[in-house]
Design a protein around this motif. Structure first.
Motif, PDB file in Angstrom:
ATOM      1  N   LEU A   7      -8.961 -35.291  19.051  1.00 51.68           N
ATOM      2  CA  LEU A   7      -9.176 -33.965  19.614  1.00 51.68           C
ATOM      3  C   LEU A   7     -10.185 -33.184  18.792  1.00 51.68           C
ATOM      4  CD1 LEU A   7      -8.394 -31.670  21.589  1.00 51.68           C
ATOM      5  CD2 LEU A   7      -6.592 -31.042  19.968  1.00 51.68           C
ATOM      6  N   LEU A   8     -10.085 -33.296  17.466  1.00 53.12           N
ATOM      7  CA  LEU A   8     -10.858 -32.420  16.590  1.00 53.12           C
ATOM      8  C   LEU A   8     -11.380 -33.172  15.380  1.00 53.12           C
ATOM      9  CD1 LEU A   8     -11.702 -29.482  15.732  1.00 53.12           C
ATOM     10  CD2 LEU A   8      -9.469 -29.302  14.642  1.00 53.12           C
ATOM     11  N   GLY A   9     -12.673 -33.058  15.133  1.00 52.56           N
ATOM     12  CA  GLY A   9     -13.273 -33.507  13.883  1.00 52.56           C
ATOM     13  C   GLY A   9     -13.733 -32.290  13.109  1.00 52.56           C
ATOM     14  N   PHE A  10     -13.763 -32.388  11.796  1.00 53.83           N
ATOM     15  CA  PHE A  10     -14.211 -31.223  11.020  1.00 53.83           C
ATOM     16  C   PHE A  10     -14.823 -31.632   9.690  1.00 53.83           C
ATOM     17  CE2 PHE A  10      -9.800 -31.816   9.703  1.00 53.83           C
ATOM     18  CZ  PHE A  10      -9.811 -31.600   8.332  1.00 53.83           C
ATOM     19  N   TYR A  11     -15.658 -30.743   9.191  1.00 51.85           N
ATOM     20  CA  TYR A  11     -16.244 -30.864   7.851  1.00 51.85           C
ATOM     21  C   TYR A  11     -15.824 -29.627   7.081  1.00 51.85           C
ATOM     22  CZ  TYR A  11     -19.723 -30.847   4.097  1.00 51.85           C
ATOM     23  OH  TYR A  11     -20.338 -30.816   2.861  1.00 51.85           O
ATOM     24  N   GLY A  12     -15.193 -29.822   5.922  1.00 53.87           N
ATOM     25  CA  GLY A  12     -14.753 -28.697   5.107  1.00 53.87           C
ATOM     26  C   GLY A  12     -15.767 -28.357   4.038  1.00 53.87           C
ATOM     27  N   GLU A  13     -16.120 -27.087   3.916  1.00 52.14           N
ATOM     28  CA  GLU A  13     -17.147 -26.686   2.958  1.00 52.14           C
ATOM     29  C   GLU A  13     -16.679 -26.778   1.511  1.00 52.14           C
ATOM     30  OE1 GLU A  13     -18.335 -22.596   3.152  1.00 52.14           O
ATOM     31  OE2 GLU A  13     -16.364 -21.859   2.525  1.00 52.14           O
ATOM     32  N   SER A  14     -15.360 -26.887   1.295  1.00 49.77           N
ATOM     33  CA  SER A  14     -14.814 -26.931  -0.056  1.00 49.77           C
ATOM     34  C   SER A  14     -13.504 -27.699  -0.050  1.00 49.77           C
ATOM     35  CB  SER A  14     -14.566 -25.510  -0.586  1.00 49.77           C
ATOM     36  OG  SER A  14     -13.535 -24.880   0.167  1.00 49.77           O
ATOM     37  N   LEU A  15     -13.018 -28.019  -1.226  1.00 51.40           N
ATOM     38  CA  LEU A  15     -11.742 -28.717  -1.363  1.00 51.40           C
ATOM     39  C   LEU A  15     -10.611 -27.883  -0.774  1.00 51.40           C
ATOM     40  CD1 LEU A  15     -10.051 -31.070  -2.573  1.00 51.40           C
ATOM     41  CD2 LEU A  15      -9.929 -29.723  -4.697  1.00 51.40           C
ATOM     42  N   ALA A  16     -10.528 -26.613  -1.151  1.00 55.69           N
ATOM     43  CA  ALA A  16      -9.420 -25.764  -0.701  1.00 55.69           C
ATOM     44  C   ALA A  16      -9.436 -25.573   0.813  1.00 55.69           C
ATOM     45  CB  ALA A  16      -9.467 -24.406  -1.401  1.00 55.69           C
ATOM     46  N   SER A  17     -10.614 -25.296   1.392  1.00 62.97           N
ATOM     47  CA  SER A  17     -10.667 -25.065   2.841  1.00 62.97           C
ATOM     48  C   SER A  17     -10.348 -26.345   3.603  1.00 62.97           C
ATOM     49  CB  SER A  17     -12.042 -24.522   3.246  1.00 62.97           C
ATOM     50  OG  SER A  17     -13.081 -25.443   2.968  1.00 62.97           O
ATOM     51  N   SER A  18     -10.784 -27.495   3.083  1.00 63.66           N
ATOM     52  CA  SER A  18     -10.503 -28.783   3.736  1.00 63.66           C
ATOM     53  C   SER A  18      -9.013 -29.072   3.757  1.00 63.66           C
ATOM     54  CB  SER A  18     -11.232 -29.916   3.011  1.00 63.66           C
ATOM     55  OG  SER A  18     -12.625 -29.744   3.012  1.00 63.66           O
ATOM     56  N   LEU A  19      -8.355 -28.880   2.620  1.00 57.98           N
ATOM     57  CA  LEU A  19      -6.929 -29.178   2.523  1.00 57.98           C
ATOM     58  C   LEU A  19      -6.090 -28.166   3.297  1.00 57.98           C
ATOM     59  CD1 LEU A  19      -6.749 -30.249  -1.227  1.00 57.98           C
ATOM     60  CD2 LEU A  19      -6.371 -31.714   0.765  1.00 57.98           C
ATOM     61  N   ASP A  20      -6.488 -26.898   3.244  1.00 60.91           N
ATOM     62  CA  ASP A  20      -5.758 -25.877   3.997  1.00 60.91           C
ATOM     63  C   ASP A  20      -5.845 -26.156   5.496  1.00 60.91           C
ATOM     64  OD1 ASP A  20      -4.479 -23.230   4.482  1.00 60.91           O
ATOM     65  OD2 ASP A  20      -6.445 -22.738   5.299  1.00 60.91           O
ATOM     66  N   LEU A  93     -18.184 -40.098  16.570  1.00 64.34           N
ATOM     67  CA  LEU A  93     -16.774 -40.306  16.919  1.00 64.34           C
ATOM     68  C   LEU A  93     -16.381 -39.601  18.214  1.00 64.34           C
ATOM     69  CD1 LEU A  93     -15.310 -39.901  13.320  1.00 64.34           C
ATOM     70  CD2 LEU A  93     -15.813 -42.023  14.524  1.00 64.34           C
ATOM     71  N   ASN A  94     -17.270 -38.753  18.743  1.00 66.46           N
ATOM     72  CA  ASN A  94     -17.069 -38.127  20.063  1.00 66.46           C
ATOM     73  C   ASN A  94     -15.737 -37.378  20.185  1.00 66.46           C
ATOM     74  OD1 ASN A  94     -19.560 -39.123  21.145  1.00 66.46           O
ATOM     75  ND2 ASN A  94     -18.597 -41.136  21.358  1.00 66.46           N
ATOM     76  N   ALA A  95     -15.432 -36.565  19.195  1.00 63.30           N
ATOM     77  CA  ALA A  95     -14.232 -35.736  19.275  1.00 63.30           C
ATOM     78  C   ALA A  95     -14.423 -34.641  20.320  1.00 63.30           C
ATOM     79  CB  ALA A  95     -13.932 -35.119  17.907  1.00 63.30           C
ATOM     80  N   GLY A  96     -13.322 -34.091  20.805  1.00 60.63           N
ATOM     81  CA  GLY A  96     -13.406 -32.996  21.766  1.00 60.63           C
ATOM     82  C   GLY A  96     -14.025 -31.748  21.170  1.00 60.63           C
TER      83      GLY A  96
END
Length: 426
Positions: A7-20, A93-96
């Motif tokens: 459904l969702l792919g993402f790139y986190g700008e930082s360690l904290a934002s990625s884990l949160d 990966l063609n996420a939504g």
């Protein structure tokens, strides 16, 4: 949702934002893996979650995947050099949906961590009719009113600042005006309070006039998340929809799918519980957790060892001789390469001779490099201890790290007994 759908792919700008962001998705019923490098489609297809709580969703498959990033520290020139390849890999990966994930506080200056420039780059791979932007995160006591961010501090909401030494970076539209020529329109709290669905959609269409513009959403209360999720999902065109902002967007998207019956919010996860032996590695540098180390130094169950290239073998031997103690290594930064190299053979050899239950790492930057030295391919979140500080379960090609629990991040702003909270998992 189909079992195999991302459904969702993402790139986190930082360690904290990625884990949160990862933890918020998991708490809302969307099982997620946070990768250290962009996975191939075959890797995603074969990937299975290990923890029982996560396995209960989608039969152990992942419904979302993220890539741990560090663009919050990048200049626009560095972004142009490093981000396109990563963004292209994830787009295969063609996420939504694809989200560029930020902290809920924006970088006020365009010199580094520019979300505007990052979205300009991402748009090449995820062209979208509009770009939903949601910075508020009610679960983190961060709200948005008329385009300005407010954070609850000591019982009162105040205009948000990245830290005490920066000018206010509360006005999202003003900040983005310095970072991109892309228009930023505001869907404010009055528009969100429109109860008639036809008028509500019409209000949005009156606002949205240019292709590829940002639509910034106010969030004043939890109920607004579902409304934003509904609008974003129902107005989504063919292909991957580009999103931007904090973990509030994860909660908005999940709220919509929960309301429509396509996603079930699970019961909160149980704590993994305490471990007999915690091994912590703390690197000297910015945001050094001195208060937390001082607290541990007063507890008989903790032993602290200062490590540098000259004494590492002696100190590690002494640490191994400690029976029934929790071990904290403090890495000196006299050599810029030493902290990074420590996580290779030195750390592995130590852990192979110790019966440990959980690892905590407080990196002075370079989290991706630390994890790569441990051959960590991905992490799944188990239990939240604080913002961006969940207990994670590791997927690693090294037996000593695979299936082990890890907490990684900056704890300098947490309570002084936070290392003990990591040990007991509470």
């Amino acid at each position: 949702m189909r079992d195999s759908q991302i459904l969702l792919g993402f790139y986190g700008e930082s360690l904290a934002s990625s884990l949160d962001f990862s933890m918020k998705l998991a708490l809302n019923g969307l099982p997620v893996a946070l990768f250290t490098q962009a996975p191939s489609a075959s890797t995603v297809e074969k990937f299975r979650l290990k923890d029982e709580w996560n396995q209960n969703q989608l039969f152990g498959r992942i419904g979302a995947l993220g890539l741990l990033g560090n663009s919050a520290q990048m200049s626009p020139e560095e972004m142009e050099e490093k981000l396109p390849e990563v963004l292209e890999d994830i787009s295969d990966l063609n996420a939504g949906f694809f989200q560029y994930v930020t902290d809920y506080a924006l970088h006020a200056e365009p010199s580094h961590g520019s979300i505007g420039h990052a979205i300009d780059l991402a748009y090449e791979f995820y062209p979208s009719n509009f770009i939903p932007l949601l910075m508020a995160a009610p679960s983190e006591n961060c709200l948005s009113v008329f385009g300005c961010l407010f954070k609850k501090e000591k019982g009162n909401y105040q205009m948000l600042k990245k830290d005490a030494n920066t000018a206010s970076n509360s006005d999202v539209q003003a900040i983005l005006a310095k970072q991109t020529y892309r228009p930023v329109k505001l869907f404010d709290v009055f528009s969100l309070e429109i109860k008639d669905n036809a008028n509500w959609v019409e209000s949005f269409r009156d606002l949205h006039t240019e292709s590829g513009e940002f639509i910034l959403f106010d969030i004043l209360k939890e109920e607004h998340l579902q409304e934003v999720g509904k609008l974003v999902c129902e107005l989504k065109k063919q292909g991957t929809q580009l999103l931007a902002g904090s973990s509030g967007m994860a909660e908005a998207i999940c709220a919509y799918f929960q309301h429509s019956g396509k996603l079930m919010k699970p019961s909160p996860p149980a704590s993994p519980g305490p471990v007999d032996t915690l091994v912590a590695v703390v690197e000297r540098g910015e945001n050094f957790p001195q208060a937390q180390l001082d607290w541990c130094a007063q507890q008989d169950r903790y032993k602290i060892f200062e490590i540098n290239p000259a004494n590492k073998e002696e100190q590690i031997a002494q640490a191994l001789a400690q029976k029934g103690k929790n071990i904290i290594f403090v890495l000196e930064n006299g050599s810029k390469d030493f902290p990074h190299l420590f996580y290779g053979k030195t750390f592995r050899s130590f852990l192979e001779n110790l019966d440990f239950g959980r690892v905590f790492i407080s990196p002075n930057g370079g989290a991706i490099e630390r994890l790569s030295k441990m051959d960590v391919q991905a992490m799944e979140t188990l239990y939240p201890l604080g913002y961006g500080l969940p207990i994670c379960l590791l997927h690693s090609t090294r037996d000593i790290f695979n299936n082990k629990q890890l907490v990684i991040g900056d704890i300098s702003s947490q309570k002084e007994d936070f290392i003990e909270r990591i040990r007991i998992g509470k």
